[in-house]
Scaffold this active site. Structure first.
Site, PDB file in Angstrom:
ATOM      1  N   LYS A  18       0.826  -1.212   0.000  1.00 55.25           N
ATOM      2  CA  LYS A  18       0.000   0.000   0.000  1.00 55.25           C
ATOM      3  C   LYS A  18       0.868   1.273   0.000  1.00 55.25           C
ATOM      4  O   LYS A  18       0.664   2.164  -0.818  1.00 55.25           O
ATOM      5  CB  LYS A  18      -0.926   0.019   1.235  1.00 55.25           C
ATOM      6  N   ARG A  94     -10.648  -0.056   8.515  1.00 55.09           N
ATOM      7  CA  ARG A  94     -10.108  -1.387   8.747  1.00 55.09           C
ATOM      8  C   ARG A  94     -11.110  -2.284   9.439  1.00 55.09           C
ATOM      9  O   ARG A  94     -10.755  -3.391   9.863  1.00 55.09           O
ATOM     10  CB  ARG A  94      -8.855  -1.280   9.622  1.00 55.09           C
ATOM     11  N   ARG A 129      11.581  -5.355   5.060  1.00 58.08           N
ATOM     12  CA  ARG A 129      11.314  -3.928   4.827  1.00 58.08           C
ATOM     13  C   ARG A 129      12.211  -3.032   5.673  1.00 58.08           C
ATOM     14  O   ARG A 129      12.445  -3.284   6.851  1.00 58.08           O
ATOM     15  CB  ARG A 129       9.862  -3.591   5.150  1.00 58.08           C
ATOM     16  N   ARG A 157      10.561  -1.006  11.300  1.00 58.50           N
ATOM     17  CA  ARG A 157       9.424  -0.777  12.190  1.00 58.50           C
ATOM     18  C   ARG A 157       9.384  -1.816  13.296  1.00 58.50           C
ATOM     19  O   ARG A 157       9.672  -2.975  13.064  1.00 58.50           O
ATOM     20  CB  ARG A 157       8.120  -0.808  11.391  1.00 58.50           C
ATOM     21  N   ARG A 168      -0.885  -9.305  12.796  1.00 52.35           N
ATOM     22  CA  ARG A 168      -1.448  -8.268  11.910  1.00 52.35           C
ATOM     23  C   ARG A 168      -2.250  -8.923  10.791  1.00 52.35           C
ATOM     24  O   ARG A 168      -3.316  -8.434  10.406  1.00 52.35           O
ATOM     25  CB  ARG A 168      -0.332  -7.392  11.347  1.00 52.35           C
TER      26      ARG A 168
HETATM   27  P1  AP5 Z   1       4.770  -1.532   1.801  1.00 53.90           P
HETATM   28  O1  AP5 Z   1       4.446  -0.712   0.607  1.00 53.90           O
HETATM   29  O2  AP5 Z   1       5.510  -0.898   2.911  1.00 53.90           O
HETATM   30  O3  AP5 Z   1       3.439  -2.281   2.326  1.00 53.90           O
HETATM   31  P2  AP5 Z   1       2.166  -1.741   3.108  1.00 53.90           P
HETATM   32  O4  AP5 Z   1       0.992  -2.441   2.513  1.00 53.90           O
HETATM   33  O5  AP5 Z   1       2.154  -0.251   3.151  1.00 53.90           O
HETATM   34  O6  AP5 Z   1       2.483  -2.378   4.514  1.00 53.90           O
HETATM   35  P3  AP5 Z   1       2.255  -1.903   6.010  1.00 53.90           P
HETATM   36  O7  AP5 Z   1       3.003  -2.911   6.825  1.00 53.90           O
HETATM   37  O8  AP5 Z   1       2.628  -0.482   6.191  1.00 53.90           O
HETATM   38  O9  AP5 Z   1       0.757  -2.118   6.197  1.00 53.90           O
HETATM   39  P4  AP5 Z   1       0.027  -2.361   7.530  1.00 53.90           P
HETATM   40  O10 AP5 Z   1      -1.383  -2.344   7.074  1.00 53.90           O
HETATM   41  O11 AP5 Z   1       0.468  -3.549   8.280  1.00 53.90           O
HETATM   42  O12 AP5 Z   1       0.528  -1.140   8.418  1.00 53.90           O
HETATM   43  P5  AP5 Z   1      -0.109   0.279   8.794  1.00 53.90           P
HETATM   44  O13 AP5 Z   1       0.987   1.219   8.940  1.00 53.90           O
HETATM   45  O14 AP5 Z   1      -1.237   0.618   7.924  1.00 53.90           O
HETATM   46  O15 AP5 Z   1       5.566  -2.815   1.279  1.00 53.90           O
HETATM   47  C1  AP5 Z   1       6.057  -3.780   2.193  1.00 53.90           C
HETATM   48  C2  AP5 Z   1       7.445  -4.279   1.733  1.00 53.90           C
HETATM   49  O16 AP5 Z   1       7.300  -5.033   0.531  1.00 53.90           O
HETATM   50  C3  AP5 Z   1       8.427  -3.150   1.431  1.00 53.90           C
HETATM   51  O17 AP5 Z   1       9.705  -3.530   1.840  1.00 53.90           O
HETATM   52  C4  AP5 Z   1       8.355  -3.001  -0.115  1.00 53.90           C
HETATM   53  O18 AP5 Z   1       9.575  -2.544  -0.658  1.00 53.90           O
HETATM   54  C5  AP5 Z   1       8.020  -4.421  -0.548  1.00 53.90           C
HETATM   55  N1  AP5 Z   1       7.142  -4.467  -1.724  1.00 53.90           N
HETATM   56  C6  AP5 Z   1       6.083  -3.651  -1.993  1.00 53.90           C
HETATM   57  N2  AP5 Z   1       5.515  -3.982  -3.167  1.00 53.90           N
HETATM   58  C7  AP5 Z   1       6.204  -5.054  -3.638  1.00 53.90           C
HETATM   59  C8  AP5 Z   1       6.096  -5.856  -4.837  1.00 53.90           C
HETATM   60  N3  AP5 Z   1       5.144  -5.629  -5.753  1.00 53.90           N
HETATM   61  N4  AP5 Z   1       6.981  -6.878  -4.988  1.00 53.90           N
HETATM   62  C9  AP5 Z   1       7.956  -7.106  -4.043  1.00 53.90           C
HETATM   63  N5  AP5 Z   1       8.106  -6.387  -2.913  1.00 53.90           N
HETATM   64  C10 AP5 Z   1       7.244  -5.364  -2.713  1.00 53.90           C
HETATM   65  O19 AP5 Z   1      -0.722  -0.066  10.246  1.00 53.90           O
HETATM   66  C11 AP5 Z   1       0.127  -0.346  11.323  1.00 53.90           C
HETATM   67  C12 AP5 Z   1      -0.664  -0.524  12.611  1.00 53.90           C
HETATM   68  O20 AP5 Z   1      -1.358   0.694  12.926  1.00 53.90           O
HETATM   69  C13 AP5 Z   1      -1.776  -1.595  12.567  1.00 53.90           C
HETATM   70  O21 AP5 Z   1      -1.262  -2.871  12.864  1.00 53.90           O
HETATM   71  C14 AP5 Z   1      -2.728  -1.069  13.665  1.00 53.90           C
HETATM   72  O22 AP5 Z   1      -2.248  -1.380  14.947  1.00 53.90           O
HETATM   73  C15 AP5 Z   1      -2.640   0.438  13.481  1.00 53.90           C
HETATM   74  N6  AP5 Z   1      -3.682   0.933  12.564  1.00 53.90           N
HETATM   75  C16 AP5 Z   1      -3.493   1.416  11.313  1.00 53.90           C
HETATM   76  N7  AP5 Z   1      -4.667   1.789  10.760  1.00 53.90           N
HETATM   77  C17 AP5 Z   1      -5.630   1.522  11.687  1.00 53.90           C
HETATM   78  C18 AP5 Z   1      -7.053   1.663  11.716  1.00 53.90           C
HETATM   79  N8  AP5 Z   1      -7.730   2.140  10.663  1.00 53.90           N
HETATM   80  N9  AP5 Z   1      -7.700   1.259  12.827  1.00 53.90           N
HETATM   81  C19 AP5 Z   1      -7.052   0.769  13.887  1.00 53.90           C
HETATM   82  N10 AP5 Z   1      -5.712   0.600  13.927  1.00 53.90           N
HETATM   83  C20 AP5 Z   1      -5.008   0.979  12.846  1.00 53.90           C
END
Ligand code: AP5
Length: 217
Positions: A18, A94, A129, A157, A168
């Site tokens: 994402k 979410r 990552r 992270r 997660r």
């Molecule tokens: P990356 O682009 O970083 O992936 P991402 O989908 O953004 O992953 P996140 O881990 O940030 O998502 P998440 O949903 O777990 O975390 P968030 O911060 O939202 O890519 C990942 C890796 O793969 C990178 O190294 C990249 O280079 C590689 N990659 C990407 N595309 C690729 C491809 N096509 N091929 C190969 N490699 C690739 O949430 C974190 C925490 O916050 C949650 O756990 C929760 O506690 C809280 N939170 C967030 N939103 C809410 C909400 N709405 N309600 C309640 N709690 C929330």
């Protein structure tokens, strides 16, 4: 959207790509990126009351309570710049309740992008990552190697361990169907196993299609 600005939601499992795709979308379409995870990490880093509440949930890979998240996102969506440029909402809603909360405000996307990647690929993406605190750039030790000279400053992270990633993932699977249920008419599924550039190609087709419909409407 009422003012003709695009409204895009992007969803997918942890590490589905994402954040990587959001950077490309912002560059091409000029939308304001609103990442619930980034907003929460900023609250934690600043030590605000919201951040103090959120921290343990994030560390465990659980959803942060709605009382912290919902207002935070709603306030952001109401900012002038967001209204003027359109938005790209990443990591929200979410859960069904979070979708309901913005539905009540009349906030809906023109397109809902769901990036699909099988679980067995996601753990490697999580563990490899790294991000650059100076530029915000997201790297992967194998799939998008960073330039050697910046490696010492890269950060990992605290929730990017295999064990936390598994929780997660469980949280994601427990909630995703309820969220999708709200956006069936806007849903476009994207194959997230492709290369980063190929994923972006698919995303552009989806966004351009939604933009065209906006102009006709
Ligand atoms: P990356 O682009 O970083 O992936 P991402 O989908 O953004 O992953 P996140 O881990 O940030 O998502 P998440 O949903 O777990 O975390 P968030 O911060 O939202 O890519 C990942 C890796 O793969 C990178 O190294 C990249 O280079 C590689 N990659 C990407 N595309 C690729 C491809 N096509 N091929 C190969 N490699 C690739 O949430 C974190 C925490 O916050 C949650 O756990 C929760 O506690 C809280 N939170 C967030 N939103 C809410 C909400 N709405 N309600 C309640 N709690 C929330």
């Amino acid at each position: 959207a009422a003012n003709g600005q695009l409204r895009v939601m992007i969803a997918g499992a942890p590490a589905a790509g994402k954040g990587t795709q959001c950077a490309k979308i912002v560059e091409k379409y000029g939308l304001v990126h609103i990442s619930a995870g980034d907003l929460l990490r900023a609250e934690v880093a600043a030590g605000t009351p919201a951040g103090k509440k959120a921290k343990s949930f994030m560390d465990n890979g659980d959803l942060v309570p709605n009382e912290v998240v919902v207002e935070m996102v709603k306030n952001k969506l109401a900012e002038d710049e967001v209204l003027q440029k359109g938005w790209l909402l990443d990591g929200y809603p979410r859960s069904g309740e979070q979708a309901e909360a913005i539905e009540k405000e009349g906030i809906r996307p023109d397109v809902f992008l769901l990036i699909n990647v099988p679980d067995e690929l996601l753990i490697d993406r999580v563990v490899g990552r790294r991000s650059d605190p100076e530029t915000g750039e997201i790297y992967h030790l194998t799939f998008k190697p960073p330039p050697p000279e910046i490696v010492p400053r890269l950060v990992q992270r605290s929730d990017d361990t295999e064990e936390k990633a598994r929780n997660r993932l469980r949280t994601y699977h427990a909630n995703v169907d309820a969220v999708i249920g709200y956006y069936k008419d806007q849903l476009v599924e994207i194959d997230g196993t492709q290369s980063m550039d190929a994923v972006f190609e698919s995303i552009q087709v989806a966004i351009d299609g939604a933009a065209k419909e906006l102009q006709v409407a």
